[in-house]
Motif scaffolding. Sequence first.
Motif, PDB file in Angstrom:
ATOM      1  N   GLN A  24       0.816  -1.214   0.000  1.00 59.66           N
ATOM      2  CA  GLN A  24       0.000   0.000   0.000  1.00 59.66           C
ATOM      3  C   GLN A  24       0.850   1.264   0.000  1.00 59.66           C
ATOM      4  OE1 GLN A  24      -2.294  -0.733   3.546  1.00 59.66           O
ATOM      5  NE2 GLN A  24      -3.803  -1.981   2.474  1.00 59.66           N
ATOM      6  N   ASN A  25       2.159   1.118   0.073  1.00 61.97           N
ATOM      7  CA  ASN A  25       3.042   2.271   0.175  1.00 61.97           C
ATOM      8  C   ASN A  25       3.478   2.737  -1.210  1.00 61.97           C
ATOM      9  OD1 ASN A  25       6.080   3.315   0.426  1.00 61.97           O
ATOM     10  ND2 ASN A  25       4.898   3.871   2.255  1.00 61.97           N
ATOM     11  N   GLU A  26       3.316   4.017  -1.480  1.00 63.97           N
ATOM     12  CA  GLU A  26       3.602   4.541  -2.819  1.00 63.97           C
ATOM     13  C   GLU A  26       5.080   4.510  -3.191  1.00 63.97           C
ATOM     14  OE1 GLU A  26       3.714   9.340  -2.136  1.00 63.97           O
ATOM     15  OE2 GLU A  26       1.752   8.382  -2.332  1.00 63.97           O
ATOM     16  N   LEU A  27       5.982   4.485  -2.222  1.00 62.00           N
ATOM     17  CA  LEU A  27       7.415   4.399  -2.511  1.00 62.00           C
ATOM     18  C   LEU A  27       7.861   2.952  -2.726  1.00 62.00           C
ATOM     19  CD1 LEU A  27      10.191   5.862  -2.703  1.00 62.00           C
ATOM     20  CD2 LEU A  27      10.420   5.465  -0.234  1.00 62.00           C
ATOM     21  N   LEU A  28       7.403   2.048  -1.876  1.00 57.76           N
ATOM     22  CA  LEU A  28       7.900   0.674  -1.900  1.00 57.76           C
ATOM     23  C   LEU A  28       7.132  -0.260  -2.830  1.00 57.76           C
ATOM     24  CD1 LEU A  28       8.714   0.148   1.878  1.00 57.76           C
ATOM     25  CD2 LEU A  28      10.252   0.845   0.024  1.00 57.76           C
ATOM     26  N   SER A  29       5.842  -0.065  -2.947  1.00 62.54           N
ATOM     27  CA  SER A  29       5.034  -0.966  -3.774  1.00 62.54           C
ATOM     28  C   SER A  29       5.553  -1.080  -5.207  1.00 62.54           C
ATOM     29  CB  SER A  29       3.569  -0.538  -3.760  1.00 62.54           C
ATOM     30  OG  SER A  29       2.809  -1.418  -4.565  1.00 62.54           O
ATOM     31  N   PRO A  30       5.898   0.018  -5.881  1.00 63.41           N
ATOM     32  CA  PRO A  30       6.409  -0.117  -7.251  1.00 63.41           C
ATOM     33  C   PRO A  30       7.711  -0.920  -7.341  1.00 63.41           C
ATOM     34  CG  PRO A  30       5.774   2.157  -6.826  1.00 63.41           C
ATOM     35  CD  PRO A  30       5.716   1.431  -5.516  1.00 63.41           C
ATOM     36  N   ILE A  31       8.549  -0.828  -6.319  1.00 66.30           N
ATOM     37  CA  ILE A  31       9.802  -1.597  -6.329  1.00 66.30           C
ATOM     38  C   ILE A  31       9.494  -3.087  -6.275  1.00 66.30           C
ATOM     39  CG2 ILE A  31      11.948  -2.099  -5.086  1.00 66.30           C
ATOM     40  CD1 ILE A  31      11.902   0.684  -6.428  1.00 66.30           C
ATOM     41  N   ILE A  70      20.547  -6.267  -5.326  1.00 65.43           N
ATOM     42  CA  ILE A  70      21.546  -5.549  -6.125  1.00 65.43           C
ATOM     43  C   ILE A  70      20.934  -4.843  -7.339  1.00 65.43           C
ATOM     44  CG2 ILE A  70      23.620  -5.825  -7.559  1.00 65.43           C
ATOM     45  CD1 ILE A  70      24.543  -7.960  -5.505  1.00 65.43           C
ATOM     46  N   PRO A  71      20.075  -5.500  -8.119  1.00 66.38           N
ATOM     47  CA  PRO A  71      19.571  -4.810  -9.318  1.00 66.38           C
ATOM     48  C   PRO A  71      18.447  -3.801  -9.054  1.00 66.38           C
ATOM     49  CG  PRO A  71      18.688  -7.036  -9.229  1.00 66.38           C
ATOM     50  CD  PRO A  71      19.665  -6.901  -8.090  1.00 66.38           C
ATOM     51  N   LEU A  72      17.981  -3.710  -7.846  1.00 63.44           N
ATOM     52  CA  LEU A  72      16.828  -2.854  -7.564  1.00 63.44           C
ATOM     53  C   LEU A  72      17.214  -1.374  -7.525  1.00 63.44           C
ATOM     54  CD1 LEU A  72      15.127  -4.922  -4.713  1.00 63.44           C
ATOM     55  CD2 LEU A  72      14.605  -4.954  -7.163  1.00 63.44           C
ATOM     56  N   PRO A  73      16.350  -0.509  -8.033  1.00 62.13           N
ATOM     57  CA  PRO A  73      16.609   0.938  -7.984  1.00 62.13           C
ATOM     58  C   PRO A  73      16.203   1.506  -6.619  1.00 62.13           C
ATOM     59  CG  PRO A  73      14.563   0.556  -9.147  1.00 62.13           C
ATOM     60  CD  PRO A  73      15.119  -0.804  -8.778  1.00 62.13           C
ATOM     61  N   ILE A  74      16.999   1.182  -5.611  1.00 58.80           N
ATOM     62  CA  ILE A  74      16.674   1.584  -4.241  1.00 58.80           C
ATOM     63  C   ILE A  74      17.829   2.359  -3.635  1.00 58.80           C
ATOM     64  CG2 ILE A  74      14.955  -0.208  -3.795  1.00 58.80           C
ATOM     65  CD1 ILE A  74      17.123  -1.926  -2.546  1.00 58.80           C
ATOM     66  N   ASP A  75      17.478   3.202  -2.668  1.00 60.93           N
ATOM     67  CA  ASP A  75      18.480   4.010  -1.988  1.00 60.93           C
ATOM     68  C   ASP A  75      18.099   4.157  -0.518  1.00 60.93           C
ATOM     69  OD1 ASP A  75      16.462   5.979  -1.813  1.00 60.93           O
ATOM     70  OD2 ASP A  75      17.210   7.035  -3.573  1.00 60.93           O
ATOM     71  N   LYS A  76      18.774   5.048   0.158  1.00 59.69           N
ATOM     72  CA  LYS A  76      18.571   5.254   1.590  1.00 59.69           C
ATOM     73  C   LYS A  76      17.101   5.522   1.928  1.00 59.69           C
ATOM     74  CE  LYS A  76      20.139   8.127   5.403  1.00 59.69           C
ATOM     75  NZ  LYS A  76      21.001   9.228   5.834  1.00 59.69           N
ATOM     76  N   THR A  77      16.412   6.276   1.095  1.00 56.36           N
ATOM     77  CA  THR A  77      15.005   6.599   1.330  1.00 56.36           C
ATOM     78  C   THR A  77      14.144   5.340   1.386  1.00 56.36           C
ATOM     79  OG1 THR A  77      15.350   8.654   0.118  1.00 56.36           O
ATOM     80  CG2 THR A  77      13.077   7.993   0.496  1.00 56.36           C
ATOM     81  N   HIS A  78      14.420   4.401   0.503  1.00 52.98           N
ATOM     82  CA  HIS A  78      13.668   3.142   0.477  1.00 52.98           C
ATOM     83  C   HIS A  78      13.934   2.321   1.743  1.00 52.98           C
ATOM     84  CE1 HIS A  78      13.890   4.295  -3.786  1.00 52.98           C
ATOM     85  NE2 HIS A  78      12.665   3.781  -3.834  1.00 52.98           N
ATOM     86  N   PHE A  79      15.197   2.257   2.143  1.00 51.71           N
ATOM     87  CA  PHE A  79      15.528   1.506   3.351  1.00 51.71           C
ATOM     88  C   PHE A  79      14.906   2.139   4.591  1.00 51.71           C
ATOM     89  CE2 PHE A  79      18.893  -0.171   0.610  1.00 51.71           C
ATOM     90  CZ  PHE A  79      18.744  -1.524   0.858  1.00 51.71           C
ATOM     91  N   GLU A  80      14.916   3.460   4.639  1.00 50.70           N
ATOM     92  CA  GLU A  80      14.301   4.142   5.780  1.00 50.70           C
ATOM     93  C   GLU A  80      12.802   3.869   5.840  1.00 50.70           C
ATOM     94  OE1 GLU A  80      15.541   8.189   5.155  1.00 50.70           O
ATOM     95  OE2 GLU A  80      17.441   7.876   6.203  1.00 50.70           O
ATOM     96  N   LYS A  81      12.136   3.894   4.710  1.00 47.89           N
ATOM     97  CA  LYS A  81      10.688   3.613   4.679  1.00 47.89           C
ATOM     98  C   LYS A  81      10.429   2.158   5.048  1.00 47.89           C
ATOM     99  CE  LYS A  81       7.626   5.764   4.131  1.00 47.89           C
ATOM    100  NZ  LYS A  81       6.713   6.335   5.157  1.00 47.89           N
ATOM    101  N   TRP A  82      11.228   1.241   4.499  1.00 52.92           N
ATOM    102  CA  TRP A  82      11.085  -0.181   4.811  1.00 52.92           C
ATOM    103  C   TRP A  82      11.204  -0.397   6.320  1.00 52.92           C
ATOM    104  CZ3 TRP A  82      14.502  -3.631   7.091  1.00 52.92           C
ATOM    105  CH2 TRP A  82      14.203  -4.984   6.978  1.00 52.92           C
ATOM    106  N   LEU A  83      12.234   0.191   6.914  1.00 53.10           N
ATOM    107  CA  LEU A  83      12.466   0.024   8.349  1.00 53.10           C
ATOM    108  C   LEU A  83      11.355   0.679   9.165  1.00 53.10           C
ATOM    109  CD1 LEU A  83      14.249  -1.119  10.558  1.00 53.10           C
ATOM    110  CD2 LEU A  83      15.583   1.001  10.463  1.00 53.10           C
ATOM    111  N   SER A  84      10.912   1.839   8.735  1.00 54.08           N
ATOM    112  CA  SER A  84       9.835   2.533   9.432  1.00 54.08           C
ATOM    113  C   SER A  84       8.555   1.699   9.436  1.00 54.08           C
ATOM    114  CB  SER A  84       9.586   3.884   8.756  1.00 54.08           C
ATOM    115  OG  SER A  84       8.446   4.500   9.265  1.00 54.08           O
ATOM    116  N   LEU A  85       8.202   1.128   8.298  1.00 54.27           N
ATOM    117  CA  LEU A  85       7.004   0.280   8.224  1.00 54.27           C
ATOM    118  C   LEU A  85       7.165  -0.987   9.055  1.00 54.27           C
ATOM    119  CD1 LEU A  85       6.013   0.505   4.430  1.00 54.27           C
ATOM    120  CD2 LEU A  85       4.862   1.578   6.379  1.00 54.27           C
TER     121      LEU A  85
END
Length: 124
Positions: A24-31, A70-85
């Motif tokens: 349901q998260n707009e940042l993580l769901s597309p990844i 490794i191939p995912l287009p992810i950065d610090k923002t994604h990890f912070e959101k993942w951890l927050s959720l």
Amino acid sequence: MKKDIQNEKDIKLLVDTFYKRVNQNELLSPIFNDFANVNWDSHLPTMYRFWNGILFGEGNYKGSPFAKHIPLPIDKTHFEKWLSLFTATIDELFEGNKADEAKQRATIIGYTFQSKLEYMNNKK
């Protein structure tokens, strides 16, 4: 008072609730759904085994979780959101030593993956 994470049933509740939020998260769901095209029928049981292994030494998890990132287009923002959720999910459902351990382990995993990916990307 909430109970602690005690068994595989609790792990399943944690993982299912967490990934519902990810979807349901707009940042993580597309990844997960568009870029990685995760097969949720196989991914969720893998995550049950992973967290059972992390928290209880059980679950027969076999795999290399970092390599899949490794191939995912992810950065610090994604990890912070993942951890927050993840942390919010644990805090909503559980409290106790295993709940605290799960949050600590997730923090270490997220930081390690993020650091490794940043290092790899800076070497390119």
